[in-house]
Design an enzyme around this catalytic site. Structure first.
Site, PDB file in Angstrom:
ATOM      1  N   TRP A 203      15.998   1.820   8.036  1.00 52.82           N
ATOM      2  CA  TRP A 203      17.170   2.325   7.300  1.00 52.82           C
ATOM      3  C   TRP A 203      18.023   3.225   8.191  1.00 52.82           C
ATOM      4  O   TRP A 203      17.479   4.073   8.904  1.00 52.82           O
ATOM      5  CB  TRP A 203      16.670   3.123   6.091  1.00 52.82           C
ATOM      6  CG  TRP A 203      17.731   3.786   5.268  1.00 52.82           C
ATOM      7  CD1 TRP A 203      18.789   3.219   4.662  1.00 52.82           C
ATOM      8  CD2 TRP A 203      17.764   5.190   4.916  1.00 52.82           C
ATOM      9  NE1 TRP A 203      19.498   4.168   3.956  1.00 52.82           N
ATOM     10  CE2 TRP A 203      18.896   5.379   4.090  1.00 52.82           C
ATOM     11  CE3 TRP A 203      16.949   6.289   5.212  1.00 52.82           C
ATOM     12  CZ2 TRP A 203      19.232   6.633   3.563  1.00 52.82           C
ATOM     13  CZ3 TRP A 203      17.286   7.524   4.682  1.00 52.82           C
ATOM     14  CH2 TRP A 203      18.409   7.688   3.871  1.00 52.82           C
TER      15      TRP A 203
ATOM     16  N   GLN B 193      23.289   3.049  13.319  1.00 49.66           N
ATOM     17  CA  GLN B 193      23.301   4.165  14.275  1.00 49.66           C
ATOM     18  C   GLN B 193      22.831   3.745  15.678  1.00 49.66           C
ATOM     19  O   GLN B 193      23.265   4.315  16.679  1.00 49.66           O
ATOM     20  CB  GLN B 193      22.387   5.288  13.728  1.00 49.66           C
ATOM     21  CG  GLN B 193      22.295   6.532  14.604  1.00 49.66           C
ATOM     22  CD  GLN B 193      21.127   7.436  14.180  1.00 49.66           C
ATOM     23  OE1 GLN B 193      20.372   7.129  13.268  1.00 49.66           O
ATOM     24  NE2 GLN B 193      20.989   8.561  14.854  1.00 49.66           N
TER      25      GLN B 193
ATOM     26  N   TYR C 294      20.268  -2.489   3.759  1.00 54.27           N
ATOM     27  CA  TYR C 294      20.399  -1.644   4.947  1.00 54.27           C
ATOM     28  C   TYR C 294      21.416  -2.268   5.909  1.00 54.27           C
ATOM     29  O   TYR C 294      21.282  -3.434   6.306  1.00 54.27           O
ATOM     30  CB  TYR C 294      19.061  -1.460   5.675  1.00 54.27           C
ATOM     31  CG  TYR C 294      18.003  -0.707   4.888  1.00 54.27           C
ATOM     32  CD1 TYR C 294      18.301  -0.031   3.703  1.00 54.27           C
ATOM     33  CD2 TYR C 294      16.689  -0.656   5.331  1.00 54.27           C
ATOM     34  CE1 TYR C 294      17.326   0.645   2.983  1.00 54.27           C
ATOM     35  CE2 TYR C 294      15.707   0.031   4.625  1.00 54.27           C
ATOM     36  CZ  TYR C 294      16.035   0.671   3.446  1.00 54.27           C
ATOM     37  OH  TYR C 294      15.060   1.337   2.748  1.00 54.27           O
TER      38      TYR C 294
END
Ligand code: NDP
Length: 320
Positions: free
Chosen positions: A21, A27, A54
């Site tokens: 996640w 990221q 996700y």
């Protein structure tokens, strides 16, 4: 790595799992994501958790690629269904039969596998009869697309109702996935006793409170570069913990961790594993070194005197 049975089922999971996640497809670049997965495999992690929602499906695809070539029988792959992942048409969300079956088929493609080990309802859906949801899950089990069924953040009452139906339909309903950490103990009074009664194990998420229980966020200081708190979507989630009163108490845990010969992150992961109903702690990581550090919490037994000292430090800030 130590292993535990998932509830009263026959499925064994690594007591530390790896989840993606906010990292994979978001990221963290793909190469770094693959390095984290390799670090997890090298550390003996066999259990991998993701969800269709996700990074709007990208996390499942990244994980599928990172695990390609691994022996499927040596892995437990878990994913989830509930939230919309694309256009929000009337059937593109929730736990109705159409959304469950379509989502499962799409997840299997992205994960490059014929089956998931545990298919999880990401939340409870009050708008759909529970019978319909359980029947759809039962069908996936009969088709061999899901070996077991789990849920996430269901209440004690929802777990009890789900378990009764699962027994009737002969569906192996074996787990709940709640948030659980030294700072967030909401499941202890009701969810854990209900799960124990029904034979479910907990696969807990955010055991280090999204990085806060590493002690790297300092009260009154700017957040560290490259941390979740600097990530565009991550900061909305970790932000709730970034209060000076919380961060000050977290700093007071550091000497307790050192006394036990652990880093604070290791203490936090070991802490959730002291609960016997917890089958696995899912850790997240933005770099492989974090996985390598955190997995050392496996097999650690914490003394009662240390647990008491932790309780005393966190006393009025822990959420119960
Ligand atoms: P954690 O509490 O383990 O937090 C992980 C984050 O903390 C990392 O991404 C990293 O962020 C930071 N971190 C980890 N280890 C260290 C370290 N040793 N030193 C410094 N920083 C560290 O778990 P997550 O919140 O990521 O959740 C784990 C998994 O649980 C998810 O991937 C998902 O599979 C599941 N989950 C399920 C939910 C549900 O509703 N069912 C909800 C949330 C999570 P950074 O470096 O960026 O600061």
């Amino acid at each position: 790595m130590e292993f535990r049975r998932l509830g009263r089922s026959g499925l064994t999971v690594s007591e530390i799992s790896y989840g993606n996640w906010l990292t994979h497809g978001s990221q963290v670049e793909e190469e770094q994501a693959a390095a984290c997965v390799r670090a997890a495999l090298d550390a003996g992690i066999t259990t991998f958790d993701t969800a269709d929602v996700y990074a709007n499906t990208a996390a499942e695809s990244v994980l599928g690629r990172a695990l390609a070539g691994q022996r499927r029988e040596s892995l437990e792959i878990l994913t989830k269904v509930f939230w919309p992942t694309g256009p929000k048409g009337p059937n593109d969300q929730g736990l109705g039969r159409k959304h469950i079956i379509e989502s499962a088929n799409a997840s299997l493609k992205r994960l490059r596998t014929d089956y998931v080990d545990v298919y999880q309802a990401h939340r409870f859906d009050r708008t759909v009869p529970l019978e319909e949801t359980m029947l759809a899950f039962a069908e996936l089990v009969r088709q061999g697309k899901a070996l077991y069924i789990g849920v996430s953040e269901w209440t004690a009452e929802q777990i009890t109702r789900g378990a009764a139906l699962a027994r009737e339909l002969r569906v192996p309903f074996i787990s709940n996935q709640p948030q659980y950490s030294m700072l967030w103990r909401v499941i202890e009074p009701q969810v854990i006793p209900a799960s124990e009664r029904e034979g479910l194990g907990q696969i807990v998420f955010s055991p280090i409170a999204q990085g806060v229980l590493t002690g790297k966020y300092l009260p009154g200081q700017p957040v560290p570069d490259g941390s979740r708190a600097t990530d565009e979507s991550g900061k909305n989630f970790v932000g709730r913990w970034l209060r000076d009163d919380i961060l000050e108490r977290v700093q007071q845990l550091k000497p307790l961790a050192a006394e036990a010969g652990l880093s604070l992150a290791q203490l936090a992961v070991a802490w959730v594993l002291q609960n016997e109903n917890v089958s696995s702690a899912i850790i997240g990581a933005s770099r492989p070194e974090q996985v390598t550090e955190n997995v050392k919490a496996s097999g650690v037994v914490l003394e009662k005197s240390l647990l008491d000292k932790i309780d005393a430090v966190l006393d009025d800030i822990v959420v119960t």
